[in-house]
Scaffold this active site. Sequence first.
Site: not given
Length: 302
Positions: A126, A59, A103
């Site tokens: 997200d 990422k 995460q």
Amino acid sequence: MVDTMTKADIIDGKAFAQDLRARVAEVAADFEAMAGRKAGLAVVLVGEDPASQVYVRNKGKQTVACGMESFEHKLPADTNEADLLALVERLNADPAVDGILVQLPLPSHMNEQKVIATIDPDKDVDGFHVVNVGRLATGLPGFVPCTPLGCVMLLKDKLGSLSGLDAVVIGRSNIVGKPMAQLLIAESCTVTVAHSRTKDLPAVVRRADIVVAAVGRPEMVKGDWLKPGATVIDVGINRVPAAEEGKTKLVGDVDFASAAEVAGAITPVPGGVGPMTIAVLLRNTVVAAHRNAGIALEEGAL
Ligand code: NAD
């Protein structure tokens, strides 16, 4: 690598993701010129899970490659939940940070829902915050989880309008199955969500023009479950033993060999849905940057 007997078109997610990243990079460069700063993505990793470390590294690399700023925060596995929440609050308040990604999974002593709820919904790239879940369900602009949004992009690229098509989503997770179903409803599909308690899954799948498999069971969906010509999106990523002793390989939730004989189009694993997730994350970040800076983004630019 693809069997020459394959009848289905192969949906090349890797190539689509590369194109999307190139478009994100152009939009990010225009944003920098207008805003006088780069769009920024903060990624928080708690603990040393090897798979998560690889995701976070990728990422970060791809964020920088698209001309955006990457802020990585690595915390030890025994970090207090309160310290993580304080970091999220600092990132919420930081004007250089447009998107925040924590995460998952988090260590078991932390409450994931509480951590996600602390992220500013307008930085929640997200799309997991309940505010964004609610926005998606009610058709308001917000952030949509990256993997299902990537699946819809591939479907629309392949099929054009999805209106009126019968879609079956196998899996009802918050990360993939449920948002996938919402997105397909928004595209005017007739949507069925199947899951572990569904009766006669092959019969349910056989009705579908579009099948999205997000189960986590290697090669579960067989070719003879499919309506001929169906479009198959395989979200599954399962590591299984390979023919060569001691080696492993990745397979999806769909039995590719038999499905490709019946489907009209299908995503391979790897190289299908997988590469879309980070590309959509970068897309969501540059969209967040425009919203946060109050700069209009041209409709259809991404
Ligand atoms: P999950 O475990 O949270 O959910 C799995 C779902 O499958 C559940 O809703 C369950 O009801 C359903 N299910 C389980 N067994 C079933 C059965 N026998 N028949 C029908 N339904 C059944 O998983 P998830 O997070 O949604 O992920 C699903 C798969 O997608 C996994 O392989 C995961 O690795 C993969 N994934 C890939 C990406 C990506 O490509 N970037 C992102 C997220 C998840």
